[in-house]
Every structure is written in C-alpha cells, then in structure tokens.
Scaffold this active site. Structure first.
Site, PDB file in Angstrom:
ATOM      1  N   ASP A   1      37.108  43.666  38.521  1.00 54.18           N
ATOM      2  CA  ASP A   1      36.399  44.626  37.677  1.00 54.18           C
ATOM      3  C   ASP A   1      37.369  45.231  36.653  1.00 54.18           C
ATOM      4  O   ASP A   1      37.958  44.501  35.866  1.00 54.18           O
ATOM      5  CB  ASP A   1      35.765  45.688  38.597  1.00 54.18           C
TER       6      ASP A   1
ATOM      7  N   HIS B   1      29.053  42.407  44.123  1.00 48.35           N
ATOM      8  CA  HIS B   1      30.158  42.648  43.204  1.00 48.35           C
ATOM      9  C   HIS B   1      31.477  42.912  43.925  1.00 48.35           C
ATOM     10  O   HIS B   1      32.540  42.524  43.436  1.00 48.35           O
ATOM     11  CB  HIS B   1      29.806  43.857  42.331  1.00 48.35           C
TER      12      HIS B   1
END
Length: 324
Positions: A123, A295
């Site tokens: 991320d 994620h």
C-alpha cells in the site's frame, strides 16, 4: 496469585529488537530489526497500519535474513514532522513526498550497516518502495509491491462510479484544514472502516481467527488517530508532488532496473484496467500475480507473501544500464 489485569504493553514483533534511528534533521524512525545474514530485507507497511502488519512474514524471513521493519515517517511511533508550508509548486508537499520518505529508508538502512538491500512494501509503503527503486537503484537489489498501482497509474485509472472505492484519496487530496477536521472528529470510525472493508476472510481462514486480531487492530487505531495530520499530508503529497515526480520518470523513460515482484488481490474486471500491463511499463524484470485474499495480504495470506519474497530474493535479474 497472578494478576488478571490485561497488559497495556503495545504489541511488538516477537524476537525483534527496537531502535530509534535518525534519518533527517527532524525525523527519527521507530524500527524493529531481527535475524541476521542473507540479503537484508526492509519491509514497509501500508495504511492504516504500522510495521506490525509484517509480523508473520518478518519472523519467517528472519530465520536466514536480516529483516528491518520501520514505521514510516508520520506513522506509528516514528516522528511526525508538520507538513511544511512551502510556497513553490515544485516543493509543496515535499515533507511527505515519496521521494523524501524513500530517502528516509535508504538512510535508515545505511545507519544499520546496509548499503544494499531488498525492499518490500504494501500500500503506502509500496509507493515509497517504488520511489526508492527509481531514485536509488544502486541501493535496492530487489523490489516487491503488494496490492497497489504506482501513483501516476492509480490516478489514470480511477474514473466514474468505480472511483468510489477510493473516496479517501480525494478527501485527503484537499488543501489543509477540512480533511484533518473531518477525520479527526471520528478517527476510529474512519480508519476502522478500511480495516473492516478491505479485509476478506477466505475458506482457508481457521474458524474463530482473524487476520487482524483485537490487540493489533487497537494498535493500528491508536497509532492512526495520533497521526491524522501526517497521514493526510502523505496522501495529499500523492495528489501533488508525487505525481510530478512519477510523470518526470515516465517521460524520461526511467524504470525499475532490479527484479520486481508485484502481488495484488484479484480486483476482477470491474475496474477496467490491466494491472500487470501497468506495472510492466515501469519494470524491466517483472513477475506479477494475484493472491486470493483481501487487501491486507501480509496478514491474510502470510505464507504466500513470504514465499513470493523468498522467490524474489533468488532472482539475479538482468543488467540494465542506467540512463545517460
């Protein structure tokens, strides 16, 4: 009789030593270091997390590598310099530009005795790793990116109703003031939203377990609510100065010259773009694959992520001459 009072000691990565390392005039990073030998591996966390997201992968890799897990500037227990109020367009946002944050990591590794190291990021940390690979190719031997697109490509592909999944990018891109007030009014609700919505339980998940247990979740929320201005500044930089830097590299043909592994969750066709092709435009030696999880893949599928990093470290790559 032993006390039954719950411990308030913050969680750590088992077996890792903790240090504060100065990386700039006004910034020291909190860093966990474990293991020894092998290629040094630096692991960079994402949003809204801290270095603790790597706890499973880090302890596995530490069996035969030196593993370095910092909190990025502005996050966790690292220093949080105020976003400088630069007046020039070219410098605005530089306090939290990925170029600045990447320089932090190179300085950190050198302070720990490593001129060259492998780098994996998730991320926001993957965006820092990407910039480090472009700016410091002599330092970064291997690069892994987890579940993100390069900043310039991210803005290129977001459009229409599908961009609603990235509402936070647009919120935190606004000038200083409103984003900080809105998020600061209900930080646990804001940051908790992403911890809840971005995780995905899979068939392989043991019943009664969770990828982000209560103590880790509490640590993430505490760290995030204490860092609202710096987190917003990090995202604001990605709508400004980071785009300028990426665009300059795209136009000059600068690319990642080390072996690169990209892991992403299966985003499906709904978003309407080819993520592998986007990455191939930036990397000369790319392996791109999907992972069946949400994620937070280093916490949801740590064995798969660890294997991918270990496989990456075995690759010698192709020699690509530097730009003239």
């Amino acid at each position: 009789m032993p006390s039954t009072t719950p411990s308030t000691k913050p969680p750590t990565i088992p077996g890792f030593a903790y240090h504060r390392i100065p990386v700039a005039a006004d910034v020291s990073l909190n860093v966990a270091v474990g293991g020894s030998g092998g290629t040094p591996v630096v692991l960079l966390h994402g949003f809204p997390q801290t270095h603790l997201m790597w706890r499973h992968v880090a302890t596995d890799l530490a069996a035969d590598h030196t593993v370095i897990c910092p909190d990025l500037r502005g996050y966790g227990a690292s220093d949080k310099p105020a976003e400088a109020a630069e007046l020039t367009e070219t410098d605005a946002g530089s306090t939290y530009s990925k170029r600045t944050m990447a320089a932090d990591i190179v300085t950190l590794a050198r302070a720990l005795g490593h001129e060259r190291f492998a780098l994996a990021g998730h991320d926001r940390g993957a965006l820092v790793a990407f910039r480090a690979g472009l700016d410091h190719p002599g330092a970064v031997t291997h690069l892994a990116s987890l579940d993100v697109l390069p900043t310039l490509d991210m803005w290129d592909v977001l459009h229409g109703t599908t961009a609603a999944v990235a509402f936070h990018l647009y919120l935190m891109a606004q000038p200083p003031g409103l984003p900080e007030q809105l998020i600061g009014a209900a930080p646990d609700a804001f940051f908790g939203h992403f911890l809840d919505q971005w995780a995905r339980q899979t068939e392989s998940t043991d019943p009664g377990t969770t990828a982000i247990p209560d103590d880790i979740r509490a640590a993430y929320l505490k760290a995030s609510r204490e860092a609202v201005p710096s987190i917003v500044a990090d995202y604001r930089a990605s709508a400004g100065i980071d785009v300028v830097h990426d665009l300059a590299d795209r136009e000059s043909g600068n690319r990642l010259r080390m072996p690169v592994t990209v892991l992403q969750q299966d985003w499906g066709p709904a978003l309407g773009f080819d993520a592998a092709a986007r990455w191939a435009a930036w990397a000369t030696d790319l392996r791109h694959s999907t992972v069946s999880c949400g994620h937070f893949m280093a916490e949801e599928a740590p064995a798969e992520v660890t294997k991918a990093v270990r496989d990456l470290l075995t690759r010698t790559g192709r020699r690509v001459p530097p730009l003239p």
